[in-house]
Design an enzyme around this catalytic site. Structure first.
Site, short mmCIF file in Angstrom:
data_model
loop_
_atom_site.label_atom_id
_atom_site.label_comp_id
_atom_site.label_asym_id
_atom_site.label_seq_id
_atom_site.Cartn_x
_atom_site.Cartn_y
_atom_site.Cartn_z
N TRP A 149 4.82 3.57 5.29
CA TRP A 149 6.06 4.20 5.74
C TRP A 149 5.90 4.93 7.07
O TRP A 149 6.89 5.34 7.66
CB TRP A 149 6.53 5.21 4.68
N PRO A 174 7.44 -3.97 2.88
CA PRO A 174 7.30 -2.65 3.48
C PRO A 174 7.26 -1.56 2.42
O PRO A 174 7.57 -1.82 1.25
CB PRO A 174 8.58 -2.53 4.32
N GLY A 227 -2.58 1.01 4.89
CA GLY A 227 -2.24 2.06 3.93
C GLY A 227 -3.49 2.79 3.50
O GLY A 227 -4.48 2.84 4.24
N SER A 228 -3.45 3.32 2.30
CA SER A 228 -4.57 4.15 1.85
C SER A 228 -5.80 3.30 1.51
O SER A 228 -5.67 2.13 1.11
CB SER A 228 -4.14 4.95 0.62
N GLU A 249 -6.36 -2.12 7.19
CA GLU A 249 -6.31 -0.99 8.12
C GLU A 249 -6.03 0.22 7.24
O GLU A 249 -4.92 0.44 6.80
CB GLU A 249 -5.20 -1.28 9.14
N LEU A 250 -7.10 0.98 6.96
CA LEU A 250 -7.03 1.98 5.88
C LEU A 250 -7.09 3.41 6.42
O LEU A 250 -6.78 3.65 7.58
CB LEU A 250 -8.15 1.67 4.87
N GLU A 378 -8.39 13.18 4.02
CA GLU A 378 -7.39 12.85 5.04
C GLU A 378 -6.17 13.74 4.78
O GLU A 378 -5.55 13.66 3.72
CB GLU A 378 -7.03 11.36 4.89
N1 LIG Z 1 -3.69 3.92 7.16
C1 LIG Z 1 -2.49 4.39 7.19
O1 LIG Z 1 -1.77 4.21 8.13
C2 LIG Z 1 -1.92 5.06 6.02
C3 LIG Z 1 -2.67 5.88 5.22
N2 LIG Z 1 -2.10 6.48 4.17
C4 LIG Z 1 -2.91 7.41 3.36
O2 LIG Z 1 -2.59 7.21 2.01
C5 LIG Z 1 -2.08 8.42 1.45
C6 LIG Z 1 -1.03 8.08 0.43
O3 LIG Z 1 0.09 7.47 1.06
P1 LIG Z 1 0.85 6.29 0.33
O4 LIG Z 1 2.15 6.03 0.93
O5 LIG Z 1 0.83 6.61 -1.11
O6 LIG Z 1 -0.10 5.05 0.69
P2 LIG Z 1 -0.23 3.72 -0.10
O7 LIG Z 1 -1.48 3.06 0.31
O8 LIG Z 1 -0.01 3.97 -1.54
O9 LIG Z 1 1.04 2.86 0.40
C7 LIG Z 1 1.01 1.92 1.42
C8 LIG Z 1 1.68 0.63 0.97
O10 LIG Z 1 1.00 0.10 -0.17
C9 LIG Z 1 1.93 -0.10 -1.23
N3 LIG Z 1 1.23 0.07 -2.50
C10 LIG Z 1 1.05 1.18 -3.23
N4 LIG Z 1 0.33 0.92 -4.33
C11 LIG Z 1 0.06 -0.40 -4.32
C12 LIG Z 1 -0.64 -1.29 -5.19
N5 LIG Z 1 -1.23 -0.87 -6.30
N6 LIG Z 1 -0.72 -2.58 -4.85
C13 LIG Z 1 -0.13 -3.04 -3.73
N7 LIG Z 1 0.55 -2.25 -2.87
C14 LIG Z 1 0.63 -0.95 -3.15
C15 LIG Z 1 3.03 0.91 -0.96
O11 LIG Z 1 4.21 0.54 -1.63
P3 LIG Z 1 5.27 1.65 -2.06
O12 LIG Z 1 5.73 2.31 -0.84
O13 LIG Z 1 6.34 0.86 -2.72
O14 LIG Z 1 4.53 2.58 -2.99
C16 LIG Z 1 3.14 0.81 0.55
O15 LIG Z 1 3.86 -0.35 0.91
C17 LIG Z 1 -1.57 9.21 2.63
O16 LIG Z 1 -1.52 10.57 2.36
C18 LIG Z 1 -2.61 8.86 3.65
O17 LIG Z 1 -3.74 9.64 3.41
C19 LIG Z 1 -0.79 6.27 3.87
C20 LIG Z 1 0.01 5.47 4.62
C21 LIG Z 1 -0.51 4.83 5.81
O1 LIG Z 2 -1.93 3.28 10.51
C1 LIG Z 2 -1.29 4.10 11.18
O2 LIG Z 2 -1.25 5.30 10.98
C2 LIG Z 2 -0.45 3.54 12.22
C3 LIG Z 2 -1.19 3.33 13.45
C4 LIG Z 2 -0.69 4.21 14.50
C5 LIG Z 2 -1.03 3.65 15.82
O3 LIG Z 2 -1.04 2.43 15.99
O4 LIG Z 2 -1.29 4.45 16.69
#
Ligand SMILES: NC(=O)C1=CN([C@@H]2O[C@H](COP(=O)(O)OP(=O)(O)OC[C@H]3O[C@@H](n4cnc5c(N)ncnc54)[C@H](OP(=O)(O)O)[C@@H]3O)[C@@H](O)[C@H]2O)C=CC1
Ligand SMILES: O=C(O)CCCC(=O)O
EC number: 1.2.1.79
Length: 475
Positions: A149, A174, A227-228, A249-250, A378
């Protein structure tokens, strides 16, 4: 949503039925609208259609694909203002940042429209006189993505553009919190001439179901996730069965280091940009600040003053630079980390208070030590913990003491130190005297548990291509 001029950008919105997904505005909690909650069967059908569409798309020339992608780029830029408003409404970031993200997201499409034309193979000198040896590069097939998000458009285009340019089709799920931007961006791809089945957004409240389906599908050859780290691990495990290619990309835990020979004013400016972009909710945000003893007080004073001037508010308000956090969990996490740090002796130099709703004051914490949870985890929020250090050796040890390895930053004017530290930091990306380093032309990605693969740059398209070796005998 009334202020969105191009109403076609909202065409994916649906009625408020029992199963529809409600999308809210994190600044107010108001419901902005609803999007479909796709069933497993609907997602499977999207994948099957993507597999059919990919066969046709792969036969087009790279130049033909490029022309459509460039039209998509142009449409995104022509609709920048509407897209930015949708993004601010559902994600919360200040409007200027949303405009920036639309341009950043679009830049990957322009870049890969060009790179798609340069996916060269090789001819290799043969060790056997009767043979000729060469390689060609072909699209992997159907690529699927799960995106977060925090960058609702750029995280889709950074994956979709190289996939489409390479000749793949693309299905993306998304985050449930920010689907409107994703649907709006993809609507413009259709208007640019991209076949609908080639690029599909699916939305569901059951992310685990979508992840399992993507990872397990024999029709999907590649999964890309941002994501996470925790969810990344799950997806990698699930992908093992079908031996799928993955890009991950975590999470990150970026150190921001200020050496005694740094330009302190420049470091403060970089720190503000790096830490407070998107209210601290980016994986490359500075997470912890290490400042050398002799410049610690000067940096903290100047940094705290700059932080106290940041305006908190609704992202559509003029002059706002800190929007809301995405949800209550995010705010609770920030509050927990501050409480734990202050109990262990950290001091609040500025901020530190709840600002109502999902807002939290941008905060500087001093007297922080490396072992505190706020340094180890984080944060993903507008909190800057500042730690003292004495010498380069102990600094590098602390900076690398994490499971993460995404972005890192440091400020120094000493060229010897610049090379030594840049080489010693165990990170995929290093900003030297610069707090914001993202650009479509440079490879974005991490080492250690921050991920696998690179996005953007010339490397980004490799993630969606297979290399085929052709041996021509009997010559
Ligand atoms: N690298 C990065 O850019 C990001 C890192 N984070 C980290 O993660 C923490 C938690 O954020 P959060 O939004 O919960 O991150 P998540 O990793 O849970 O969410 C990212 C995406 O993965 C989806 N998702 C969640 N659970 C599953 C699953 N079991 N299998 C497949 N897809 C899944 C989510 O769907 P849905 O939205 O429907 O739950 C969303 O589309 C943040 O506080 C931050 O520390 C978070 C976002 C981005
Ligand atoms: O994973 C993120 O938090 C998005 C990347 C931000 C960037 O490209 O600068």
């Amino acid at each position: 949503m009334e202020q969105i001029k191009n109403r076609s950008l909202l065409s994916a919105m649906c009625e408020n039925t029992n199963s529809a997904i409600a999308v809210d505005n994190p600044a107010t909690g108001d419901i902005l609208g609803y999007v479909p909650n796709h069933s497993k069967q609907e997602i499977e059908s999207a994948v099957s259609k993507a597999a059919e569409a990919q066969k046709v798309w792969a036969k087009q020339t790279a130049k033909q694909r490029s022309e459509i992608l460039l039209r998509w780029f142009n449409l995104l830029m022509e609709n920048q203002e509407d897209l930015a408003r949708i993004m601010t409404l559902e994600q919360g970031k200040p409007l200027a940042e949303s405009r920036g993200e639309v341009a950043y997201g679009a830049s990957f499409i322009q870049w890969f429209a060009e790179e798609g034309k340069r996916t060269y193979g090789e001819t290799i000198p043969t060790p056997m006189a009767d043979r000729r040896i060469m390689t060609i590069r072909q699209p992997v097939g159907v690529a699927a993505a799960i995106t977060p998000w925090n960058f609702p458009i750029a995280m889709i285009t950074r994956k979709a553009a190289p996939a489409l340019a390479a000749g793949c089709s693309f299905v993306a799920k998304p985050a449930a919190q920010t689907p409107l931007s994703a649907y709006a961006a993809v609507e413009l791809a259709y208007q640019a001439g991209l076949p609908r089945d080639l690029l599909t957004i699916v939305t569901t409240t059951d992310a685990a179901m979508a992840g399992e389906l993507f990872c397990g599908s024999e029709q999907i050859q590649k999964i890309s996730f941002t994501g996470s780290t925790n969810v990344g691990r799950i997806l990698m495990k699930q992908s093992a069965e079908s031996v799928k290619r993955v890009s991950m990309e975590l999470g990150g835990n970026a150190p921001f280091i200020v050496f005694d020979d740094a330009d302190i004013d420049a470091a403060v400016k970089g720190a503000i940009a790096s830490k407070f972009r998107n209210a601290g909710q980016t994986c490359v945000c500075a997470n912890r600040f290490y400042v050398q003893n002799s410049v610690y007080d000067e940096f903290v004073d100047k940094f705290s003053k700059a932080v106290s001037e940041l305006k908190i508010g609704h992202g559509l308000e003029e002059g706002v630079s800190i929007g809301p956090l995405i949800d209550d969990n995010a705010k609770n996490k920030v509050q927990r980390l501050i409480a734990s740090a202050t109990e262990q002796g950290a001091k609040v130099a500025v901020g530190g208070k709840d600002h109502g709703g999902r807002f939290f004051e941008p905060t500087v914490l001093t007297d922080v030590t490396h072992d505190m949870a706020i340094v180890q985890e984080e944060i993903f929020g507008p909190i800057a913990p500042v730690i003292r250090f004495n010498d380069d050796e102990s600094l590098i040890q602390m900076a690398n003491d994490t499971i993460y390895g995404l972005a890192s930053y440091f400020y120094s004017k000493n060229i010897n130190r610049i090379f030594a530290i840049a080489e010693a930091l165990d990170y995929g990306m290093v900003g030297v005297n610069e707090g914001v380093i993202s650009t479509e032309v440079a490879p974005f990605g991490g080492v250690k548990q921050s991920g696998i693969g690179r996005e953007g740059a010339k490397q980004g398209i490799d993630e969606y291509l297979n290399t085929k070796y052709i041996c021509l005998g009997g010559m």
